[in-house]
Design an enzyme around this catalytic site. Structure first.
Site, PDB file in Angstrom:
ATOM      1  N   THR A  69      -1.884  -5.275   4.883  1.00  0.00           N
ATOM      2  CA  THR A  69      -1.867  -3.850   4.576  1.00  0.00           C
ATOM      3  C   THR A  69      -0.427  -3.373   4.428  1.00  0.00           C
ATOM      4  O   THR A  69       0.515  -4.163   4.478  1.00  0.00           O
ATOM      5  CB  THR A  69      -2.667  -3.044   5.622  1.00  0.00           C
TER       6      THR A  69
ATOM      7  N   LYS B   1       1.668  -5.455   1.079  1.00  0.00           N
ATOM      8  CA  LYS B   1       0.739  -5.841   0.001  1.00  0.00           C
ATOM      9  C   LYS B   1       1.454  -6.411  -1.229  1.00  0.00           C
ATOM     10  O   LYS B   1       0.889  -7.224  -1.955  1.00  0.00           O
ATOM     11  CB  LYS B   1      -0.121  -4.646  -0.414  1.00  0.00           C
TER      12      LYS B   1
ATOM     13  N   GLY C 244      -4.266  11.529  -7.483  1.00  0.00           N
ATOM     14  CA  GLY C 244      -3.302  10.631  -6.867  1.00  0.00           C
ATOM     15  C   GLY C 244      -2.919   9.496  -7.790  1.00  0.00           C
ATOM     16  O   GLY C 244      -3.695   9.097  -8.656  1.00  0.00           O
TER      17      GLY C 244
ATOM     18  N   GLY D 169      -0.513   6.869  -6.383  1.00  0.00           N
ATOM     19  CA  GLY D 169       0.179   5.857  -5.580  1.00  0.00           C
ATOM     20  C   GLY D 169      -0.804   5.055  -4.756  1.00  0.00           C
ATOM     21  O   GLY D 169      -1.978   5.405  -4.647  1.00  0.00           O
TER      22      GLY D 169
END
Length: 274
Positions: free
Chosen positions: A59, A63, A121, A123
């Site tokens: 995570t 990543k 969004g 990102g």
């Protein structure tokens, strides 16, 4: 016993160990799932420890950084330029199961991924949503705050380059149309700021369906407005459990039914609410 884990930094209170342990019970795998909090500058030095596991998840913020530590990538991980699941062995292979989690969560909610989609969004997880929507043949509009328009335009250019498809970018304050599906790919509405919503109520209620990447709380204002209007909806908890299930399919060759996943979602929801 097989050993698995999650690496990231910081990890805080992750639900991943709970979810994976519930999935191990269903599949009959004798497994343990631990957290490995590793700062970015120490990832390369810690990779051998992670590779000694039977498999691991990745995570934020690893990543992208983990990719150079792996031998190969599957098609989706290469397309998104992000890995969240690693299969260990003679060779290490990176996968992205976030996309599978999204697709399966949407399907389980009876939402058809098609038509006009508004994605809030640009990102993080929104990049994956954007690619999956375009791959499914949706007409995609990405709506962001004024400050994030440059980032949205980078995503637009990347989709044009990789998929030869065109998406629209707009300021989120200009949204006024109705859409087949609205996706919230931002943290807006997440605990503790649960009194916020990404879009005005009247815009949400004009849609056919909604998907919220937020899973804590499981019912954000965004989801609440959708439920009030009788829309089909799904949230980030369903996606979180499904992406974990797909990771276990990769590691252990197991399969899960929708009924299995619904049980784990219910148990995870209760655990979150404690």
């Amino acid at each position: 016993m097989k050993l698995f884990g999650l690496t990231g930094f910081p990890l805080g209170h992750s639900m991943s160990p709970f979810i994976h342990r519930e999935l191990f019970k269903i599949s009959g795998i004798d497994g343990e799932y631990s957290l490995y909090e590793i700062p970015p500058e120490k990832l390369a030095g810690s990779i051998s420890k992670l590779k000694s596991l039977s498999g691991f998840n990745v995570t934020i913020p690893h990543k992208i950084g983990v990719i150079q530590q792996l031998d190969e990538l599957d098609e989706k991980a290469a397309l998104f330029g992000a890995v969240n699941t690693v299969l260990t062995g003679e060779k290490t292979k990176g996968f992205n199961t976030d996309c599978d989690g999204f697709i399966r969560a949407v399907k389980m909610a009876g939402i058809e991924l098609g038509g006009s989609v508004l994605l809030c969004g640009a990102g993080g997880v929104s990049r994956m949503f954007a690619f999956e929507c375009v791959l499914a043949g949706c007409s995609l509009t990405v709506a962001v705050r004024k400050a994030d328009i440059p980032a949205a335009n980078i995503l637009k250019d990347e989709i044009k380059e990789k998929l030869d498809k065109y998406i629209e970018v707009m300021n989120i304050t200009d949204v006024c149309e109705s859409y087949s599906l609205i996706i919230n790919g931002t943290p807006v509405g997440m605990f503790p700021k649960t009194d916020t919503c990404i879009l005005p109520e009247e815009i949400i209620k004009k849609a056919d369906a909604v998907f919220d990447a937020v899973y804590n709380p499981t019912e954000t204002l965004f989801i609440k407005y959708a439920k009030e209007a009788g829309l089909k909806y799904s949230n980030g908890l369903s996606m979180l459990v499904w992406q974990a299930a797909v990771a276990e399919e990769i590691w252990n060759g197991v399969t899960f039914t929708e009924e299995d996943i619904r049980k784990v979602i219910d148990k995870t929801k209760k655990e979150l609410e404690k």
